[in-house]
Design a protein around this motif. Structure first.
Motif, PDB file in Angstrom:
ATOM      1  N   ILE A  88       1.123  -1.405  -0.101  1.00  0.00           N
ATOM      2  CA  ILE A  88      -0.172   0.067   0.166  1.00  0.00           C
ATOM      3  C   ILE A  88       0.280   0.693   0.215  1.00  0.00           C
ATOM      4  CG2 ILE A  88      -0.609   0.303   2.812  1.00  0.00           C
ATOM      5  CD1 ILE A  88      -3.235   0.391  -0.774  1.00  0.00           C
ATOM      6  N   ASP A  89       2.015   0.928   0.471  1.00  0.00           N
ATOM      7  CA  ASP A  89       2.893   2.015   0.748  1.00  0.00           C
ATOM      8  C   ASP A  89       3.548   2.609  -0.589  1.00  0.00           C
ATOM      9  OD1 ASP A  89       6.314   0.858   1.528  1.00  0.00           O
ATOM     10  OD2 ASP A  89       3.669  -0.087   1.198  1.00  0.00           O
ATOM     11  N   SER A  90       3.657   1.655  -1.755  1.00  0.00           N
ATOM     12  CA  SER A  90       3.779   2.157  -2.892  1.00  0.00           C
ATOM     13  C   SER A  90       2.958   3.346  -3.793  1.00  0.00           C
ATOM     14  CB  SER A  90       4.566   0.336  -3.821  1.00  0.00           C
ATOM     15  OG  SER A  90       3.296   0.095  -4.388  1.00  0.00           O
ATOM     16  N   LEU A  91       1.080   2.959  -3.328  1.00  0.00           N
ATOM     17  CA  LEU A  91       0.376   3.582  -3.841  1.00  0.00           C
ATOM     18  C   LEU A  91       0.841   5.527  -3.793  1.00  0.00           C
ATOM     19  CD1 LEU A  91      -2.557   2.699  -2.740  1.00  0.00           C
ATOM     20  CD2 LEU A  91      -1.998   2.658  -5.113  1.00  0.00           C
ATOM     21  N   LEU A  92       1.958   5.308  -3.335  1.00  0.00           N
ATOM     22  CA  LEU A  92       1.650   7.475  -2.107  1.00  0.00           C
ATOM     23  C   LEU A  92       3.113   7.739  -3.452  1.00  0.00           C
ATOM     24  CD1 LEU A  92       2.512   6.806   1.062  1.00  0.00           C
ATOM     25  CD2 LEU A  92       1.226   7.377   0.263  1.00  0.00           C
ATOM     26  N   SER A  93       3.832   6.623  -4.620  1.00  0.00           N
ATOM     27  CA  SER A  93       4.761   6.957  -5.357  1.00  0.00           C
ATOM     28  C   SER A  93       4.085   7.095  -6.916  1.00  0.00           C
ATOM     29  CB  SER A  93       5.838   6.619  -5.638  1.00  0.00           C
ATOM     30  OG  SER A  93       5.445   4.774  -5.460  1.00  0.00           O
ATOM     31  N   PRO A 131      -4.744   9.249  -8.124  1.00  0.00           N
ATOM     32  CA  PRO A 131      -5.822  10.307  -6.365  1.00  0.00           C
ATOM     33  C   PRO A 131      -5.789   9.402  -5.050  1.00  0.00           C
ATOM     34  CG  PRO A 131      -7.483   9.312  -8.176  1.00  0.00           C
ATOM     35  CD  PRO A 131      -5.454   9.609  -8.937  1.00  0.00           C
ATOM     36  N   VAL A 132      -4.400   9.320  -4.309  1.00  0.00           N
ATOM     37  CA  VAL A 132      -4.234   8.625  -3.189  1.00  0.00           C
ATOM     38  C   VAL A 132      -5.007   8.836  -2.387  1.00  0.00           C
ATOM     39  CG1 VAL A 132      -2.618   7.769  -2.289  1.00  0.00           C
ATOM     40  CG2 VAL A 132      -1.591   7.856  -3.972  1.00  0.00           C
ATOM     41  N   ALA A 184       2.927   1.360   6.065  1.00  0.00           N
ATOM     42  CA  ALA A 184       2.659   2.808   6.209  1.00  0.00           C
ATOM     43  C   ALA A 184       1.504   2.998   7.439  1.00  0.00           C
ATOM     44  CB  ALA A 184       1.841   3.328   4.647  1.00  0.00           C
ATOM     45  N   SER A 185       1.195   4.909   8.031  1.00  0.00           N
ATOM     46  CA  SER A 185       0.755   4.748   9.275  1.00  0.00           C
ATOM     47  C   SER A 185      -0.875   5.785   8.475  1.00  0.00           C
ATOM     48  CB  SER A 185       1.429   6.059   9.969  1.00  0.00           C
ATOM     49  OG  SER A 185       1.744   6.713   9.431  1.00  0.00           O
TER      50      SER A 185
END
Length: 109
Positions: free
Chosen positions: A55-60, A64-65, A96-97
């Motif tokens: 899920i943390d890879s969505l941030l990069s 539209p996260v 990820a938090s």
């Protein structure tokens, strides 16, 4: 839904401008109404789980996260109003938090 038909559907309607809007329409109009267990005598609808890994890879991503996570919350809130959404569950894997995942300070993580 066949792959070709799905691709035509996904790319077809210009009124669905964002990927999140397309995803919502797919889940609400196609996935939830059409996935049922025909083998059960009472035709009970199947549970549907959407697994999202890393899920943390969505941030990069160029995606539209914030809207995506707001949509997940919307699906959860819809359970009180729509029985079809009671069948839908999400599982998020990664490091990820909540505050990392929704950066818009006007929306609560």
């Amino acid at each position: 839904m066949e792959k070709v038909k799905f691709k035509q559907w996904w790319e077809g309607d210009p009124s669905r401008s964002s990927s999140v809007q397309k995803l919502h329409q797919f889940v609400e109009e196609i996935l939830l109404p059409n996935l049922q267990n025909e083998s059960l005598p009472d035709a009970k609808a199947e549970r549907i789980f959407i697994f999202i890994d890393e899920i943390d890879s969505l941030l990069s991503l160029n995606f539209p996260v914030n809207d995506f996570f707001v949509w997940i919350r919307y699906c959860y809130n819809q359970q009180a109003h729509d029985q079809n959404f009671q069948r839908l569950g999400f599982t998020l894997f990664g490091v990820a938090s909540p505050s990392n995942l929704i950066s818009d300070k006007r929306r609560t993580p």
